[in-house]
Design a protein around this motif. Structure first.
Motif, mmCIF file in Angstrom:
data_model
loop_
_atom_site.group_PDB
_atom_site.id
_atom_site.type_symbol
_atom_site.label_atom_id
_atom_site.label_comp_id
_atom_site.label_asym_id
_atom_site.label_seq_id
_atom_site.Cartn_x
_atom_site.Cartn_y
_atom_site.Cartn_z
ATOM 1 N N ARG A 16 -10.312 -1.429 -1.319
ATOM 2 C CA ARG A 16 -10.132 -2.748 -0.686
ATOM 3 C C ARG A 16 -11.351 -3.098 0.164
ATOM 4 O O ARG A 16 -11.774 -4.251 0.226
ATOM 5 N N LEU A 33 -3.590 2.592 15.202
ATOM 6 C CA LEU A 33 -3.948 3.547 14.139
ATOM 7 C C LEU A 33 -3.619 2.985 12.772
ATOM 8 O O LEU A 33 -4.024 3.529 11.745
ATOM 9 N N HIS A 39 0.826 -1.213 0.000
ATOM 10 C CA HIS A 39 0.000 0.000 0.000
ATOM 11 C C HIS A 39 0.850 1.248 0.000
ATOM 12 O O HIS A 39 0.652 2.161 0.800
ATOM 13 N N ARG A 59 -15.671 13.067 20.538
ATOM 14 C CA ARG A 59 -14.246 12.732 20.606
ATOM 15 C C ARG A 59 -13.880 11.892 21.820
ATOM 16 O O ARG A 59 -12.749 11.904 22.279
ATOM 17 N N HIS A 90 -8.801 7.564 6.475
ATOM 18 C CA HIS A 90 -7.553 7.150 5.838
ATOM 19 C C HIS A 90 -6.792 8.402 5.406
ATOM 20 O O HIS A 90 -7.386 9.385 4.988
ATOM 21 N N ARG A 91 -5.456 8.330 5.505
ATOM 22 C CA ARG A 91 -4.646 9.477 5.120
ATOM 23 C C ARG A 91 -4.786 9.780 3.632
ATOM 24 O O ARG A 91 -4.763 10.928 3.234
HETATM 25 C C1 SDX Z 1 -4.278 1.346 7.688
HETATM 26 O O1 SDX Z 1 -1.498 4.555 5.251
HETATM 27 C C2 SDX Z 1 -1.927 3.404 4.818
HETATM 28 O O2 SDX Z 1 -1.925 3.105 3.631
HETATM 29 C C3 SDX Z 1 -2.390 2.444 5.906
HETATM 30 C C4 SDX Z 1 -3.142 1.208 5.440
HETATM 31 C C5 SDX Z 1 -2.221 0.234 4.733
HETATM 32 O O3 SDX Z 1 -2.727 -0.549 3.916
HETATM 33 O O4 SDX Z 1 -1.015 0.186 5.095
HETATM 34 O O5 SDX Z 1 -4.196 1.579 4.573
HETATM 35 C C6 SDX Z 1 -3.712 0.446 6.642
HETATM 36 O O6 SDX Z 1 -3.576 1.718 8.592
HETATM 37 C C7 SDX Z 1 -5.694 1.821 7.542
HETATM 38 C C8 SDX Z 1 -6.123 2.806 8.675
HETATM 39 C C9 SDX Z 1 -6.482 1.987 9.916
HETATM 40 N N1 SDX Z 1 -6.672 2.859 11.088
HETATM 41 C C10 SDX Z 1 -7.890 3.072 11.613
HETATM 42 O O7 SDX Z 1 -8.940 2.641 11.157
HETATM 43 C C11 SDX Z 1 -7.863 3.907 12.902
HETATM 44 C C12 SDX Z 1 -8.953 4.977 12.846
HETATM 45 N N2 SDX Z 1 -8.578 5.974 11.828
HETATM 46 C C13 SDX Z 1 -7.909 7.182 12.277
HETATM 47 O O8 SDX Z 1 -7.046 7.000 13.357
HETATM 48 C C14 SDX Z 1 -7.384 8.003 11.105
HETATM 49 O O9 SDX Z 1 -8.406 8.102 10.199
HETATM 50 C C15 SDX Z 1 -6.124 7.562 10.381
HETATM 51 C C16 SDX Z 1 -4.982 7.341 11.305
HETATM 52 C C17 SDX Z 1 -6.362 6.338 9.578
HETATM 53 C C18 SDX Z 1 -5.741 8.703 9.413
HETATM 54 O O10 SDX Z 1 -5.385 9.768 10.199
HETATM 55 P P1 SDX Z 1 -5.052 11.208 9.559
HETATM 56 O O11 SDX Z 1 -4.905 11.123 8.078
HETATM 57 O O12 SDX Z 1 -3.921 11.773 10.347
HETATM 58 O O13 SDX Z 1 -6.373 11.985 9.797
HETATM 59 P P2 SDX Z 1 -6.615 12.986 10.984
HETATM 60 O O14 SDX Z 1 -6.284 12.301 12.282
HETATM 61 O O15 SDX Z 1 -5.942 14.270 10.671
HETATM 62 O O16 SDX Z 1 -8.220 13.162 10.952
HETATM 63 C C19 SDX Z 1 -8.827 14.257 10.263
HETATM 64 C C20 SDX Z 1 -10.096 14.549 11.090
HETATM 65 C C21 SDX Z 1 -9.806 14.856 12.549
HETATM 66 O O17 SDX Z 1 -10.889 15.656 13.014
HETATM 67 P P3 SDX Z 1 -10.596 17.279 13.279
HETATM 68 O O18 SDX Z 1 -9.484 17.319 14.326
HETATM 69 O O19 SDX Z 1 -10.187 17.837 11.942
HETATM 70 O O20 SDX Z 1 -11.922 17.805 13.800
HETATM 71 O O21 SDX Z 1 -10.935 13.379 11.118
HETATM 72 C C22 SDX Z 1 -11.061 12.899 12.455
HETATM 73 C C23 SDX Z 1 -9.929 13.518 13.238
HETATM 74 O O22 SDX Z 1 -10.295 13.644 14.604
HETATM 75 N N3 SDX Z 1 -10.935 11.437 12.377
HETATM 76 C C24 SDX Z 1 -11.718 10.583 13.019
HETATM 77 C C25 SDX Z 1 -11.288 9.307 12.621
HETATM 78 N N4 SDX Z 1 -10.277 9.429 11.747
HETATM 79 C C26 SDX Z 1 -10.048 10.758 11.613
HETATM 80 N N5 SDX Z 1 -12.730 10.786 13.906
HETATM 81 C C27 SDX Z 1 -13.313 9.654 14.385
HETATM 82 N N6 SDX Z 1 -12.960 8.397 14.015
HETATM 83 C C28 SDX Z 1 -11.961 8.177 13.157
HETATM 84 N N7 SDX Z 1 -11.610 6.965 12.810
#
Ligand code: SDX
Length: 415
Positions: free
Chosen positions: A305, A256, A222, A287, A296-297
């Motif tokens: 997927r 994460l 990925h 929160r 997702h970033r």
């Molecule tokens: C994988 O990078 C890859 O390619 C990874 C992956 C791979 O194949 O290797 O795809 C596998 O890691 C998938 C992701 C799995 N993780 C999760 O499902 C954990 C929950 N998701 C979050 O922690 C978050 O969405 C991330 C870590 C995946 C992405 O984080 P970012 O890009 O740093 O996004 P961010 O934290 O800046 O969020 C932007 C906003 C924020 O709100 P505000 O502060 O702007 O008000 O969205 C909110 C965040 O608080 N937010 C969420 C959230 N994810 C982001 N709010 C609630 N639940 C969530 N899951």
């Protein structure tokens, strides 16, 4: 228009011209000519590699391995064909495929050493702890890997054994985590051999093996996720492949990142029933907790997927029987996709949201889920490591912004 940036420091009036390549990238190190640093801890707008392995378009929900769409690979190929594609750049011919499959599925692996490593852990140890340390243990056994750091032929020749060792290490770690012990067994495919070795899924082996093959294909690579970036950063110090894998898998273990699939199942079990979903959603919006498996970033509309995994879930539940947690997940997705809080933040189901339901239906416990992510991702990590080693690179050593004390002296009269 010139392919360049003019960057002016308004504090000094000094301007530099910086070239921009065809991908819209410029050498940020040129900023040093202005005495400046770029600050980008999450590496949101900072590329650390030029790679030909995987392409992602987050807006369009596109994922391709070496140019092939993930949907076609999931439908038409096997995990080992995809592993060959990621590692060598092309899909194998029929002859290449049978040689590679035999090399992996028939590899002479020091099974006794792997089992001894796995069994050295106390009962209840998380299988990811076993896997992460297991890569380093394999590195201790493969001293020749150090010589392969700068030997492309040796790196490629080691891949089948490294995949076979990863299969056994991951499968034994899972078997041990549920108190089981199994013998190394054969299998027609990588996923079937994994299921037989882990002692899971025997009751519907054919359906579950095909489902696991698809899940392994979807998780194989990925681009520069946290784990793969760790693989490249560690490898940039000329660390051998096995010890670099220990670091990459440790990064994946985080909730994460790859640890999210296990966290999703815990979240669904905690919600327990569809009627509790609205209350949980409110907690997320306040929160108090995250909606695990969402966001997702890179993907800002949907994770391609997750779309494929939904069909895998249907296939395995058709033979394993319904799972009430699927209803909870579907209700969470339905409400989240309609709620401004999630829509405005472009939060959609990612690869981890439904995968745990499929793994659970096959017979795995939640503690096994991140191992099931790491095992296929190992070929992605090794392919990126090989690509970097084959090219020009320097050791990864970021600058920092120092915000600590100025110089001060140790007091003469310290007590
Ligand atoms: C994988 O990078 C890859 O390619 C990874 C992956 C791979 O194949 O290797 O795809 C596998 O890691 C998938 C992701 C799995 N993780 C999760 O499902 C954990 C929950 N998701 C979050 O922690 C978050 O969405 C991330 C870590 C995946 C992405 O984080 P970012 O890009 O740093 O996004 P961010 O934290 O800046 O969020 C932007 C906003 C924020 O709100 P505000 O502060 O702007 O008000 O969205 C909110 C965040 O608080 N937010 C969420 C959230 N994810 C982001 N709010 C609630 N639940 C969530 N899951």
């Amino acid at each position: 228009m010139p392919d360049s940036l003019s960057i002016t420091d308004n504090r000094t009036g000094k301007t530099i011209e910086v070239s921009v390549d065809g991908h819209g990238a410029f050498p940020a190190s040129e900023l040093k000519k202005l005495g400046l640093l770029s600050f980008d801890q999450p590496l949101l707008a900072t590329a650390t590699a030029r790679s030909a392995i995987t392409f992602i378009d987050g807006e369009a929900g596109i994922l391709r391995y070496r140019g092939y769409p993930i949907e076609q690979l999931a439908e038409k190929t096997s995990f080992l064909e995809v592993a060959y594609l990621l590692a060598y750049g092309e899909l194998p011919t029929a002859a290449q495929r049978s040689v590679f499959e035999a090399a992996v599925l028939g590899a002479q692996v020091d099974t006794a050493r792997i089992r001894k490593h796995v069994e050295s852990f106390p009962a209840g140890s998380h299988p990811m702890s076993v896997l992460i340390s297991g890569y380093a243990a394999l590195g201790a056994a493969h001293q020749e890997a150090k010589a392969a750091v700068h030997d492309g032929e040796a790196r490629k020749a080691a891949l089948p054994t490294q995949l076979a060792e990863t299969l056994q290490l991951g499968a034994y770690a899972i078997a041990a985590s549920i108190g089981g012990t199994t013998g190394a067994t054969s299998g027609a495919t990588f996923a079937e051999q994994f299921l037989r070795t882990s002692g899971v899924g025997a009751e519907q082996l054919e359906v579950f093996a095909r489902a696991l093959e698809v899940l392994f294909i979807l998780h194989a690579d990925h681009e520069l996720n946290a784990g793969t970036n760790a693989m490249r950063a560690i490898g940039s110090a000329e660390t051998d492949a096995y010890h670099s894998l220990a670091g990459a898998s440790a990064a994946l273990y985080g909730p994460l990142h790859g640890g999210a699939n296990e966290a999703v199942l815990k979240m669904l079990a905690k919600i327990g029933d569809v009627k509790n979903v609205p209350d949980f959603i409110e907690h997320v919006k306040h929160r108090d907790e995250k909606l695990m498996g969402f966001g997702h970033r890179v993907y800002k509309n949907f994770d391609p997927r997750a779309t494929v995994i939904k069909s895998v879930v249907d296939e395995v539940l058709a033979v394993s029987g319904p799972d009430p947690l699927l209803g909870v997940a579907q209700e969470l997705e339905k409400i989240a996709l309609e709620d401004e809080y999630f829509v405005s933040r472009k939060l959609y189901p990612n690869v981890d949201f439904y995968s745990g339901i499929a793994y659970k239906a096959i017979g795995f416990q939640p503690a096994a889920f991140t191992v099931l992510f790491a095992v296929p991702r190992t070929i992605g990590w090794l392919s990126h490591y090989d690509e970097m080693m084959a090219g020009e690179f320097k050791i990864t050593r970021p600058a920092q912004v120092y915000i600590g004390s100025d110089e001060r002296s140790v007091p003469a009269n310290r007590g």
